[in-house]
Design an enzyme around this catalytic site. Structure first.
Site, PDB file in Angstrom:
ATOM      1  N   HIS A 159       0.830  -1.216   0.000  1.00 30.90           N
ATOM      2  CA  HIS A 159       0.000   0.000   0.000  1.00 30.90           C
ATOM      3  C   HIS A 159       0.867   1.269   0.000  1.00 30.90           C
ATOM      4  O   HIS A 159       0.431   2.311   0.475  1.00 30.90           O
ATOM      5  CB  HIS A 159      -0.955   0.038   1.199  1.00 30.90           C
ATOM      6  CG  HIS A 159      -1.692  -1.255   1.412  1.00 30.90           C
ATOM      7  ND1 HIS A 159      -2.926  -1.510   0.856  1.00 30.90           N
ATOM      8  CD2 HIS A 159      -1.349  -2.378   2.090  1.00 30.90           C
ATOM      9  CE1 HIS A 159      -3.322  -2.725   1.206  1.00 30.90           C
ATOM     10  NE2 HIS A 159      -2.374  -3.281   1.944  1.00 30.90           N
ATOM     11  N   SER A 203      14.339  21.980 -15.883  1.00 33.83           N
ATOM     12  CA  SER A 203      13.121  22.737 -16.137  1.00 33.83           C
ATOM     13  C   SER A 203      13.514  24.094 -16.688  1.00 33.83           C
ATOM     14  O   SER A 203      14.532  24.658 -16.294  1.00 33.83           O
ATOM     15  CB  SER A 203      12.344  22.889 -14.834  1.00 33.83           C
ATOM     16  OG  SER A 203      11.510  24.032 -14.902  1.00 33.83           O
ATOM     17  N   LYS A 239      15.340  22.034 -10.659  1.00 39.93           N
ATOM     18  CA  LYS A 239      14.735  20.768 -11.066  1.00 39.93           C
ATOM     19  C   LYS A 239      15.667  19.846 -11.848  1.00 39.93           C
ATOM     20  O   LYS A 239      16.444  20.276 -12.673  1.00 39.93           O
ATOM     21  CB  LYS A 239      13.494  21.035 -11.950  1.00 39.93           C
ATOM     22  CG  LYS A 239      12.296  21.587 -11.213  1.00 39.93           C
ATOM     23  CD  LYS A 239      11.721  20.664 -10.164  1.00 39.93           C
ATOM     24  CE  LYS A 239      10.947  19.512 -10.757  1.00 39.93           C
ATOM     25  NZ  LYS A 239       9.698  19.922 -11.399  1.00 39.93           N
ATOM     26  N   GLU A 286       9.788   8.423 -16.915  1.00 42.26           N
ATOM     27  CA  GLU A 286       8.441   8.955 -17.159  1.00 42.26           C
ATOM     28  C   GLU A 286       7.978   8.635 -18.575  1.00 42.26           C
ATOM     29  O   GLU A 286       6.829   8.264 -18.806  1.00 42.26           O
ATOM     30  CB  GLU A 286       8.423  10.476 -16.969  1.00 42.26           C
ATOM     31  CG  GLU A 286       8.547  10.925 -15.540  1.00 42.26           C
ATOM     32  CD  GLU A 286       8.633  12.435 -15.446  1.00 42.26           C
ATOM     33  OE1 GLU A 286       7.588  13.066 -15.273  1.00 42.26           O
ATOM     34  OE2 GLU A 286       9.741  12.982 -15.591  1.00 42.26           O
TER      35      GLU A 286
END
Ligand code: ARG
Length: 458
Positions: free
Chosen positions: A157, A278, A284, A291
């Protein structure tokens, strides 16, 4: 104007838009190598059974070989008017060697030709994909070796559950990828079957020698039924299904890499070469590669659905619908190869933050189960032990401390059976070492599993 190879029964020419609409050359040209390979084998078989003379066969084979070279060096002019890869090549052959070229199509049809081309193509691609999978598993195995003793929290979980070793976690990925490779190998057996000889649908009246052609092309078996031979695309669907499962695995793996490289987890750092920045936030470093792999999973699932839907309700035998099998198949192959390659390149550059993993394993009472097991060893029934430890955990939450910070007096207020040796079972090492059986997380078991993987399963 280019004359169509099937123009005999037609009086009017094809509508210009229909010509472009029905053509497949813009994508099926990439089958050219296999198309030529199949044609050469077919011509040799025709000479073997005496339908072509040896001289005719030699002319055809030489012509096709030259065409192969023209295409390879970008000197071939693909024509939409000639519809597909098959007719482009055949028409060029006749232009090169004259009337003999027109004999190549004896005893075959584009229907068995295209089915053969795709199978030759897919067989070769499955071999490339399988070796990329092997490279990825080999790469992971090296990290398993390095991180056999690294303790991290295992999750259920997405909540800290029990301590595990990072090597053990990575071995789970190896298992999934080994199954993916086995699925592809199984699918390959059904790809490796030759349709040639089925011609349009019913077979051919020439005295063909299918075993001979199959031997030249290295096919393992012959399609047993001519109708099935030209319209079976199960093999492509099976491949797409195996690809979808593989992408599902890679997307789960990607998701973990994304989570682990976040500031919140901080378990790993991906190399700069696999991340981007970024344009607005200078701090970043985004895990673009995992991804994107996660994102590309969608298109592969889509291709599986396309192929299943393409074949649904088609009457026997060949229908033009089948031309639509190529783009989903090609894109599945390209996506798989790209994702596997980038993963196999990225994994060795991944930095593991052992202290962070360890610190995270220490939080969240991950050794609570070990305490319950300890009480069971002292004679308490597991359900009662569970209840006792639950109370101790609640006490810790209120006191804002870990289980191993409790004094023996406090422990004994929960159970008089708890003694000084309790502190050993509460350590992370004590916990992982205790899971010492085949499939368990103990470092010694991880090393044994790795050994089995490397010697017998790779
Ligand atoms: N371009 C076609 C395909 O990809 C080749 C077979 C065409 N056969 C036919 N009877 N029109 O399926």
């Amino acid at each position: 104007m280019i004359e169509k190879l099937w123009s005999g029964r037609f009086t009017a020419s094809t509508d210009a838009f229909v010509e472009a609409f029905t053509a497949s050359v813009s994508f099926d040209h990439r089958l050219y190598e296999y198309d030529i390979m199949g044609s050469i084998a077919h011509a040799r078989m025709l000479a073997y059974v005496g339908v072509l003379t040896e001289a005719e066969c030699t002319q055809i084979v030489e012509g096709l070989t030259e065409i192969q070279q023209e295409i390879a060096r970008g000197a071939f002019n693909w024509s939409v008017a000639l519809e597909d890869v098959h007719m482009n090549i055949e028409s060029r052959l006749t232009l090169k060697i004259g009337a003999v070229g027109k004999k190549l199509h004896t005893g075959r049809s584009r229907n068995d030709q295209v089915a053969t081309d795709i199978r030759l193509y897919l067989r070769a691609e499955i071999d490339l994909i399988s070796s990329e999978l092997t490279r990825l598993i080999t790469t992971l195995a090296e990290v398993v070796e390095r991180e056999a003793e690294t303790v991290m929290p295992g999750f259920t979980h997405l909540q800290s559950a029990q301590p595990i070793t990072f090597g053990h976690h990575l071995l789970a990925w190896c298992e999934m990828l080994l199954r993916d490779r086995a699925r592809l190998q199984d699918c390959r057996k059904r790809v490796d079957c030759m349709p040639l000889g089925a011609a349009a649908l019913a077979g051919t009246s020439y005295p063909i020698a299918r075993h001979y052609t199959a031997q030249l092309l290295g096919f393992d078996t012959l399609a047993e039924n001519s109708l099935d031979a030209v319209c079976d695309r199960d093999f492509a669907i099976e491949f797409a299904a195996a690809a979808a499962v593989l992408m599902m695995h890679l997307s789960r793996f990607s998701e973990e890499l994304v989570l682990w490289s976040s500031a919140q987890f901080n378990f790993i750092e991906l190399s700069d070469a696999f991340c981007t920045g970024s344009s607005i936030m200078p701090q970043k470093k985004n895990p673009d590669v995992p991804e994107l792999v996660r994102g590309k999973t969608g298109r592969v699932y889509g291709h599986l659905t396309s192929l299943l839907t393409l074949m649904k309700s088609q009457p026997l035998a060949y229908n033009k619908d089948n031309q639509e099998d190529k783009e989903p198949l090609f894109d599945t192959v390209d996506t798989l190869k790209g994702c596997l390659r980038v993963f196999a390149d990225m994994i060795p550059t991944m930095q593991v933050r052992r202290e962070q993993m360890r610190a995270a394993a220490q939080r969240g009472f991950t050794t609570a189960t070990d305490l319950a097991d300890y009480l069971v060893r002292k004679g308490v029934a597991f359900r009662d032990a569970h209840e006792i430890v639950g109370k101790a955990v609640r006490y810790c939450i209120e006191a804002d401390c870990d289980l191993d910070a409790l004094s023996l007096d406090v422990f004994q207020s929960f159970s008089a059976l708890i003694e000084d040796d309790v502190y050993d079972v509460l350590t992370l090492e004590g916990s992982v070492n205790a899971r010492n059986h085949i499939g368990g997380t103990a470092p010694s078991q991880v090393r044994a599993a790795l050994q089995r993987l490397r010697t017998a399963r790779l």
